[in-house]
Design an enzyme around this catalytic site. Structure first.
Site, PDB file in Angstrom:
ATOM      1  N   GLN A 135      -2.627   2.325  10.119  1.00  0.00           N
ATOM      2  CA  GLN A 135      -1.304   2.328   9.489  1.00  0.00           C
ATOM      3  C   GLN A 135      -0.269   3.078  10.335  1.00  0.00           C
ATOM      4  O   GLN A 135       0.920   2.784  10.267  1.00  0.00           O
ATOM      5  CB  GLN A 135      -1.361   2.967   8.096  1.00  0.00           C
ATOM      6  CG  GLN A 135      -2.110   2.145   7.057  1.00  0.00           C
ATOM      7  CD  GLN A 135      -3.542   2.609   6.920  1.00  0.00           C
ATOM      8  OE1 GLN A 135      -4.169   3.014   7.891  1.00  0.00           O
ATOM      9  NE2 GLN A 135      -4.080   2.542   5.721  1.00  0.00           N
ATOM     10  N   ASN A 154      -5.492  12.716   0.946  1.00  0.00           N
ATOM     11  CA  ASN A 154      -4.675  11.801   1.756  1.00  0.00           C
ATOM     12  C   ASN A 154      -5.596  10.992   2.667  1.00  0.00           C
ATOM     13  O   ASN A 154      -6.825  11.175   2.677  1.00  0.00           O
ATOM     14  CB  ASN A 154      -3.636  12.572   2.569  1.00  0.00           C
ATOM     15  CG  ASN A 154      -2.562  11.656   3.137  1.00  0.00           C
ATOM     16  OD1 ASN A 154      -2.027  10.805   2.421  1.00  0.00           O
ATOM     17  ND2 ASN A 154      -2.240  11.800   4.409  1.00  0.00           N
ATOM     18  N   LYS A 155      -4.998  10.107   3.409  1.00  0.00           N
ATOM     19  CA  LYS A 155      -5.751   9.191   4.290  1.00  0.00           C
ATOM     20  C   LYS A 155      -6.786   9.939   5.126  1.00  0.00           C
ATOM     21  O   LYS A 155      -6.515  11.018   5.638  1.00  0.00           O
ATOM     22  CB  LYS A 155      -4.742   8.459   5.182  1.00  0.00           C
ATOM     23  CG  LYS A 155      -5.318   7.434   6.124  1.00  0.00           C
ATOM     24  CD  LYS A 155      -6.201   6.400   5.454  1.00  0.00           C
ATOM     25  CE  LYS A 155      -5.499   5.662   4.328  1.00  0.00           C
ATOM     26  NZ  LYS A 155      -6.416   4.741   3.597  1.00  0.00           N
ATOM     27  N   ASP A 168      -1.882  11.065  -1.654  1.00  0.00           N
ATOM     28  CA  ASP A 168      -2.185  10.130  -2.749  1.00  0.00           C
ATOM     29  C   ASP A 168      -2.446  10.850  -4.060  1.00  0.00           C
ATOM     30  O   ASP A 168      -2.367  10.245  -5.127  1.00  0.00           O
ATOM     31  CB  ASP A 168      -3.387   9.269  -2.375  1.00  0.00           C
ATOM     32  CG  ASP A 168      -3.035   8.391  -1.194  1.00  0.00           C
ATOM     33  OD1 ASP A 168      -3.107   8.887  -0.050  1.00  0.00           O
ATOM     34  OD2 ASP A 168      -2.642   7.243  -1.418  1.00  0.00           O
ATOM     35  N   ARG A 171       0.855  -1.195   0.000  1.00  0.00           N
ATOM     36  CA  ARG A 171       0.000   0.000   0.000  1.00  0.00           C
ATOM     37  C   ARG A 171       0.889   1.243   0.000  1.00  0.00           C
ATOM     38  O   ARG A 171       2.092   1.147  -0.004  1.00  0.00           O
ATOM     39  CB  ARG A 171      -0.941  -0.026   1.206  1.00  0.00           C
ATOM     40  CG  ARG A 171      -0.242  -0.560   2.440  1.00  0.00           C
ATOM     41  CD  ARG A 171      -0.691   0.037   3.700  1.00  0.00           C
ATOM     42  NE  ARG A 171      -0.559   1.471   3.707  1.00  0.00           N
ATOM     43  CZ  ARG A 171       0.589   2.119   3.883  1.00  0.00           C
ATOM     44  NH1 ARG A 171       1.736   1.484   4.069  1.00  0.00           N
ATOM     45  NH2 ARG A 171       0.632   3.439   3.867  1.00  0.00           N
ATOM     46  N   GLY A 172       0.226   2.427   0.047  1.00  0.00           N
ATOM     47  CA  GLY A 172       0.973   3.678  -0.039  1.00  0.00           C
ATOM     48  C   GLY A 172       1.150   4.035  -1.514  1.00  0.00           C
ATOM     49  O   GLY A 172       1.537   3.179  -2.323  1.00  0.00           O
ATOM     50  N   ALA A 173       0.870   5.295  -1.842  1.00  0.00           N
ATOM     51  CA  ALA A 173       0.783   5.675  -3.256  1.00  0.00           C
ATOM     52  C   ALA A 173       2.000   5.233  -4.099  1.00  0.00           C
ATOM     53  O   ALA A 173       1.827   4.579  -5.139  1.00  0.00           O
ATOM     54  CB  ALA A 173       0.554   7.182  -3.357  1.00  0.00           C
ATOM     55  N   ARG A 189      -7.064   0.067  -7.073  1.00  0.00           N
ATOM     56  CA  ARG A 189      -7.305   1.126  -6.075  1.00  0.00           C
ATOM     57  C   ARG A 189      -7.384   2.460  -6.818  1.00  0.00           C
ATOM     58  O   ARG A 189      -6.450   2.827  -7.533  1.00  0.00           O
ATOM     59  CB  ARG A 189      -6.210   1.142  -5.000  1.00  0.00           C
ATOM     60  CG  ARG A 189      -6.280  -0.099  -4.085  1.00  0.00           C
ATOM     61  CD  ARG A 189      -5.487   0.088  -2.812  1.00  0.00           C
ATOM     62  NE  ARG A 189      -6.128   1.026  -1.899  1.00  0.00           N
ATOM     63  CZ  ARG A 189      -5.510   1.539  -0.819  1.00  0.00           C
ATOM     64  NH1 ARG A 189      -4.260   1.200  -0.552  1.00  0.00           N
ATOM     65  NH2 ARG A 189      -6.136   2.388  -0.031  1.00  0.00           N
TER      66      ARG A 189
END
Ligand code: MRU
Length: 350
Positions: free
Chosen positions: A202, A253-254, A243, A53-55, A90
């Site tokens: 996370q 973002n998250k 992201d 995960r993570g852009a 995603r």
């Protein structure tokens, strides 16, 4: 990055020269599970189910997923099918589509084995670029932390971060964490407030783990604590990843990032967004145009952790109520102090 003293990247090609290794991040920090991807379906599943995960790391997993697909069938039809399968995994982070576009352009002139070779070479080059980019983000962000240290030479600099924009979200160094690691390594005392980042935690599971492995002092806080800490003068800067940043400077973002930006503005705390240029999306005018991923409600209604036996990963249900689970939010450009990029610190997107 080092884990137990051993250097790793977060994605790499096996000694056999074709299968791909990642960490199953769902098991961290309790277990270091290295997974071997041998087929595009495994890469797509790893992205969708957030093993990886993570852009920036989503982008690299997508790139290698495409290489795996072409290894099985390098035809034009399979190239298109693989692209479409991976890009749909995603929707929010723009880096995945960017990397797949790069891959497609790199392999398009070739056929057969030459196309497969070009795919692996391009995926490797993208990973190497990501490492260099994050290192440069670290260099530019370090100047900000040096300035804060000059203002407060007698105490640690307190940085608040949200989610995981660390080395586990990239190939190495991270984005938001790169300046922090640089500052720590050159002897600037830094302390990180780590938002737990519900629903998937996370921050608690990944960022805290990374910082601990690197020896950076940090304290885990629940997502609701940041505002109070800012009012009390206990936060010198907020640094987050992203992201996607749209043409007007809105930051996706998250989920929960926006509330931290509001609290930072209200308390005069600088709010920085660290990102590679590949996260800027000039094609979208504002954050309202970004597709926000809605994830399964079980991520909110349940929580995972280590059982009381200290060994078994356990899931417990928190509620019987229905839940909503938007995974990202939009921080308006007016709340962002600056963007820390590999080309320097910018007031607004170029
Ligand atoms: O849903 P995730 O865990 O992939 O979301 C990650 C984040 O929001 C990160 O902060 C963002 O991707 C930046 S990663 C350098």
């Amino acid at each position: 990055m080092k884990i137990n003293g051993t250097s790793y990247r977060s994605i790499w090609v096996n000694e056999n020269g074709w299968s791909v290794h990642i960490f199953d991040q769902r098991a961290l920090p309790w277990r270091l599970d290295i997974v071997e991807l041998t087929h595009i379906d495994e890469a797509a599943r790893a992205i969708k189910e957030m093993w990886t995960r993570g852009a920036p790391l989503l982008a690299m997993t997508g790139a290698y997923g495409l290489a795996l697909a072409l290894r099985a069938d390098p035809s034009d039809a399979n190239l298109d099918a693989a692209y479409n399968q991976l890009v749909a995994t995603r929707p929010t982070a723009v880096n995945l589509k960017w990397a797949l576009d790069q891959m497609k352009a790199a392999v398009a002139p070739y056929q057969g084995q030459a196309r497969i070779d070009a795919a692996y070479a391009k995926a490797q080059a993208l990973c190497d670029e990501d490492v260099a980019t994050n290192s440069a983000i670290g260099d530019h962000g370090l100047e900000i932390l040096r300035a804060l240290h000059r203002q407060h030479p007698d105490r640690a600099i307190n940085i608040l971060t949200h989610c995981n924009a660390g080395w586990l979200a990239t190939v190495d160094y991270g984005t938001a964490t790169a300046p922090i690691y640089r500052a720590h390594d050159e002897g600037i005392p830094v302390h990180v407030w780590v938002d737990e980042t519900r629903p998937r935690n996370q921050g608690a599971l990944l960022t805290a783990y990374e910082l601990a492995e690197h020896g950076v002092p940090h304290t885990l806080i629940c997502d609701n604590s940041g505002g109070l800490l800012m009012q009390q003068g206990k936060v010198d800067a907020v640094i987050v990843g992203t992201d996607r940043v749209t043409a007007n400077g809105d930051v996706c973002n998250k989920i929960g990032t926006y509330l931290k930006a509001l609290a930072a503005k209200d308390n005069g705390v600088p709010f920085y967004v660290a990102l590679p240029f590949t996260t800027f999306d000039a094609n979208l005018a504002s954050g309202a145009d970004i597709p926000i991923e809605e994830r399964d409600q079980s991520e909110v209604t349940h929580i995972d952790g280590l059982g009381e036996d200290g060994q078994t990963l356990t899931r417990v249900r928190l509620t019987q109520s229905p839940a909503a689970n938007p995974a990202f939010d939009i921080t308006p450009a007016r709340l962002v102090t600056a963007f820390i990029t590999e080309r320097g610190v910018l007031d607004k997107p170029l």
